[in-house]
Design a protein around this motif. Sequence first.
Motif, PDB file in Angstrom:
ATOM      1  N   UNK A   1      45.411  37.211  53.127  1.00 50.51           N
ATOM      2  CA  UNK A   1      44.898  38.517  53.666  1.00 50.51           C
ATOM      3  C   UNK A   1      45.676  38.952  54.824  1.00 50.51           C
ATOM      4  N   UNK A   2      46.293  38.101  55.496  1.00 49.28           N
ATOM      5  CA  UNK A   2      47.346  38.639  56.610  1.00 49.28           C
ATOM      6  C   UNK A   2      48.905  38.716  56.146  1.00 49.28           C
ATOM      7  N   UNK A   3      49.022  38.512  54.959  1.00 49.99           N
ATOM      8  CA  UNK A   3      50.329  38.574  54.549  1.00 49.99           C
ATOM      9  C   UNK A   3      51.015  39.690  54.403  1.00 49.99           C
ATOM     10  N   UNK A   4      52.297  39.897  54.641  1.00 51.00           N
ATOM     11  CA  UNK A   4      53.217  41.050  54.680  1.00 51.00           C
ATOM     12  C   UNK A   4      53.062  41.686  53.227  1.00 51.00           C
ATOM     13  N   UNK A   6      50.639  42.505  51.512  1.00 52.27           N
ATOM     14  CA  UNK A   6      49.072  42.157  50.497  1.00 52.27           C
ATOM     15  C   UNK A   6      48.032  43.010  50.942  1.00 52.27           C
ATOM     16  N   UNK A   7      47.519  43.825  50.223  1.00 59.04           N
ATOM     17  CA  UNK A   7      46.209  44.531  50.635  1.00 59.04           C
ATOM     18  C   UNK A   7      45.140  43.805  50.818  1.00 59.04           C
ATOM     19  N   UNK A   8      44.976  42.976  49.669  1.00 66.06           N
ATOM     20  CA  UNK A   8      43.572  42.245  49.651  1.00 66.06           C
ATOM     21  C   UNK A   8      43.788  41.128  48.294  1.00 66.06           C
ATOM     22  N   UNK A   9      43.409  39.971  48.593  1.00 66.29           N
ATOM     23  CA  UNK A   9      43.294  38.882  47.653  1.00 66.29           C
ATOM     24  C   UNK A   9      41.970  38.950  46.632  1.00 66.29           C
ATOM     25  N   UNK A  25      34.644  35.428  54.865  1.00 67.58           N
ATOM     26  CA  UNK A  25      36.235  35.270  54.967  1.00 67.58           C
ATOM     27  C   UNK A  25      36.984  36.340  56.162  1.00 67.58           C
ATOM     28  N   UNK A  26      36.562  37.768  55.615  1.00 65.86           N
ATOM     29  CA  UNK A  26      37.132  38.715  56.355  1.00 65.86           C
ATOM     30  C   UNK A  26      36.794  38.709  58.139  1.00 65.86           C
TER      31      UNK A  26
END
Lengths: 43, 272
Positions: A1-4, A6-9, A25-26
């Motif tokens: 969720x914090x990865x460059x 990536x919008x959403x898993x 989780x959020x």
Amino acid sequence: MTRRGVTAPIASASRPEQMDTLLRAPDIELSQEALQRLQEAGE
Amino acid sequence: MHKRRLGRTNIEISPVVFGGNVFGWTADEQTSFALLDRFVGAGFNAIDTADVYSAWVDGNKGGESEIIIGNWLKRAGVPREDVVIITKVGSEMGPGKKGLKEDWIMEAVEDSLRRLQTDYLDVYLAHWPDPDTDYDETIGAFTRLREQGKVRAIGASNLDAGQLAEALRVAEHTGRARYDVLQPEYNLYDRSGFEGALAELCVEHDIGVITYFSLASGFLTGKYKSAGDAEGQARGGMSRNTSMSAAHAFLQPLKPLRQKQANTPRQSRLHG
């Protein structure tokens, strides 16, 4: 969720009792140390 | 809940997308309804599925996940605009029913719309690259669907950086709709398919990215402590790239983090 980039898993559950962790989780705030440790674990 | 804009589309999605491949597989219809009720009731809005889900289950033929979602939409009375439905085309749905040629896409979208009991899809993805079909034909079909109002945004799953770059080039050259959404496999353990050139391409072109196998089919939740735990579990065989010993070795150093954060593994892995 914090990865460059990536919008959403996508995450899933097969039983209602598994939903609590998914839904929370959020709201989890990981420390910089924690994020670093996760980053290093995947390298 | 704070939503995230999906690339340059005007679609906003929750920070977690519900994976609908369990519907009709490890979750029967009533359980699926309960899961979706909880998910949407908590303020989340995005649900991922595919026409082929869950054809791998004995007795299924594909379409089961979409049917359950459609039945839930009708039963729950949730306003259609409050839910973002992502589905896919391209996997085999029967003899001659696969791939990304225009004729099949135009037929498959009607099948998905009927199963989902809706008149539009929020995001329509090409499930897999089709080596027998030019991007021009596929993008042309998707563009028609957008113009007809049957699809709000288009994209693809399982493209590498070169394939996505070529698809974007074709769209720009022909003036047709471009892929605005990518769905790659990506998780903390298996990063190579996305990080690097593909991620940078998505950032550069403002492409929305929804990752799948984000928990490596449950391996990163820590629920499989040994090979025996995964045996007989429906999803235990889904993780193509995660061996039990490797997953165990990966998770071991993260135990202190889990204890310190007092989070479950699932929550931490989704952040990583």
